[in-house]
Design a protein around this motif. Structure first.
Motif, PDB file in Angstrom:
ATOM      1  N   SER A 183      -7.362  -0.161  -5.103  1.00  0.00           N
ATOM      2  CA  SER A 183      -7.928   1.158  -5.381  1.00  0.00           C
ATOM      3  C   SER A 183      -6.830   2.189  -5.598  1.00  0.00           C
ATOM      4  O   SER A 183      -5.678   2.011  -5.210  1.00  0.00           O
ATOM      5  N   SER A 203      -7.499  -5.338  -2.399  1.00  0.00           N
ATOM      6  CA  SER A 203      -7.635  -3.893  -2.553  1.00  0.00           C
ATOM      7  C   SER A 203      -6.609  -3.412  -3.559  1.00  0.00           C
ATOM      8  O   SER A 203      -5.405  -3.585  -3.357  1.00  0.00           O
ATOM      9  N   THR A 228       0.808  -1.214   0.000  1.00  0.00           N
ATOM     10  CA  THR A 228       0.000   0.000   0.000  1.00  0.00           C
ATOM     11  C   THR A 228       0.844   1.268   0.000  1.00  0.00           C
ATOM     12  O   THR A 228       1.852   1.351   0.699  1.00  0.00           O
ATOM     13  N   ASP A 284      -3.028  -6.330  -0.844  1.00  0.00           N
ATOM     14  CA  ASP A 284      -3.364  -4.908  -0.707  1.00  0.00           C
ATOM     15  C   ASP A 284      -2.305  -4.103  -1.457  1.00  0.00           C
ATOM     16  O   ASP A 284      -1.169  -3.978  -0.997  1.00  0.00           O
ATOM     17  N   LYS A 331      -3.171  -0.926  -2.945  1.00  0.00           N
ATOM     18  CA  LYS A 331      -3.812   0.362  -3.223  1.00  0.00           C
ATOM     19  C   LYS A 331      -2.808   1.508  -3.167  1.00  0.00           C
ATOM     20  O   LYS A 331      -1.728   1.392  -2.595  1.00  0.00           O
TER      21      LYS A 331
END
Length: 409
Positions: A232, A230, A190, A209, A211
């Motif tokens: 995003s 994730s 992340t 993850d 993102k």
């Protein structure tokens, strides 16, 4: 023949025997020198005292150094090896460490866990870390680590978890880091500056993850074991077809990308707590379906897309629903109204669509629960109720008439 004198001599040695046994084995000299070198490269930030116990000229590091855990050498040697190294405290309010990571980390070859808690540690991850063939857990988060993810991490076949989130890493994810030969189950990258296309994730991951990076291209292949995904706030594009089938998925966040096409029907059949697809270029209709018990406690956000058709009754049973800023048409089904006024649907945002009516309960109903949040402004109707909307909805309650005739038929 055992004599009295020999028994006396034997018993006289017992205190020395038990004293020797009570003393812990010393730390292996290689590990001791490595800890000293690691310490030379790092310091406490002002207000932190993590290294106050690291006096390598005095007591045994295994019993006195903060963050150091040792175990007897598995090879049978009469010494201990560093098995876990936690640099920093990780406590709330702790300022952490500054400096850089020493290549001497790679000499702690019995290490199973390496953690660098949030602080101001900078520089690259040394390639020597790939000497840690027994390493299972790697966490270096919320620092200023830069450079690339070492490609040689793919050689650490025991590695279960990698968490390098909230740093300044750049470049791609090494292609073989997610191969089926890896034991990797958790990958957290992340909030870095990682870029390029995503590799196929063939290891049996259950948590990914990635993102807040700069990844581009289409979605790759994901394993059926995945539970949390994730991605995003990247620059990903194309369809969402590779999200099916992921039967164990319980959290999905693909928001703030450039995905297009329709939403796969199977996504609404997962036992999912969060389905977040907002701010993409998704289009088409959501399939008609009955209310889904598997989504009863879910948050579903499909806002800021180009979705069309009538509102699907199947989504009336979720807990928080965001369908605003799309192109939905027709009346709001009564199931949505009943659930938002009944309290099971706590958030219902339908603003900035082309909806034509909102069937209020007879007599206006019992009123919106205090915990409820409803917004139906800027549609093709005069809202029968006007609870407070978010500021982003604007102040205009209805669409201009010239925008609505095409949607009233």
């Amino acid at each position: 023949m055992v004599t009295v004198q020999s028994l006396v001599a034997l018993f006289s040695l017992l205190p020395l025997f038990f004293t020797t046994m009570a003393q812990p084995f010393p730390l292996h000299q290689q590990d001791l020198e490595s800890l000293r070198e690691i310490r030379r490269n790092l310091d406490d930030l002002p207000g932190s005292d993590f290294f106050s116990s690291w006096d390598s000229t005095g007591a045994d590091p295994c019993s006195s150094f903060a963050g150091v855990v040792c175990q007897p050498d598995v090879g049978g040697g009469l010494y201990q090896r560093v098995q876990s190294l936690n640099l920093g405290t990780g406590l709330a309010g702790s300022l952490g460490l500054t400096g850089s990571l020493s290549p001497a980390l790679g000499n702690l070859t019995a290490l199973l866990q390496l953690v660098v808690y949030p602080g101001n540690v900078s520089g690259d991850i040394p390639d020597s870390i790939c000497n840690l063939q027994s390493l299972q857990y790697l966490e270096i988060t919320s620092n200023r680590i830069s450079g690339r993810i070492p490609a040689c991490l793919e050689n650490l076949q025991s590695l279960h978890t990698i968490d390098l989130g909230y740093n300044n890493l750049h470049g791609p994810i090494p292609a073989n880091l997610s191969s089926s030969s890896m034991a990797l189950r958790v990958l957290i990258l992340t909030s870095n500056f990682l870029s390029g296309p995503l590799p196929n994730f063939d290891a049996q991951f259950f948590h990914i993850d990635i993102k807040k990076n700069l990844f581009t291209g289409f979605l790759p292949r994901f394993p059926a074991s995945l539970r949390y995904l994730s991605a995003s706030q990247n620059r990903l594009s194309g369809p969402l077809t590779n999200l099916v089938p992921l039967p164990q998925l319980s959290f999905l966040d693909m928001s703030m990308n450039d995905f297009n096409g329709s939403i796969p029907t199977a996504l609404f059949s997962y036992d999912i707590s969060s389905l977040l697809l907002q701010r993409n270029n998704l289009s088409g209709q959501i399939p008609s379906m009955s209310q889904r018990p598997n989504l009863a406690a879910a948050t579903v956000d499909l806002s800021h897309n180009n979705l069309t058709g009538q509102l699907p009754v199947g989504l009336a049973g979720v807990e928080n629903l965001f369908l605003n800023n799309n192109r939905f048409t027709g009346p709001v089904p009564v199931e949505f109204v009943n659930n938002v006024y009944g309290g099971s649907l706590k958030t219902l945002y339908l603003q900035h669509n082309y909806l034509t009516s909102f069937p209020m309960p007879p007599g206006g109903g019992p009123g919106l629960p205090e915990s409820g949040s409803l917004c139906i402004s800027y549609n093709c109707m005069d809202p029968p109720v006007r609870p407070p909307c978010p500021a982003s909805a604007g102040k205009q309650q209805s669409r201009p008439l010239n925008q609505c005739p095409a949607y009233n038929g």
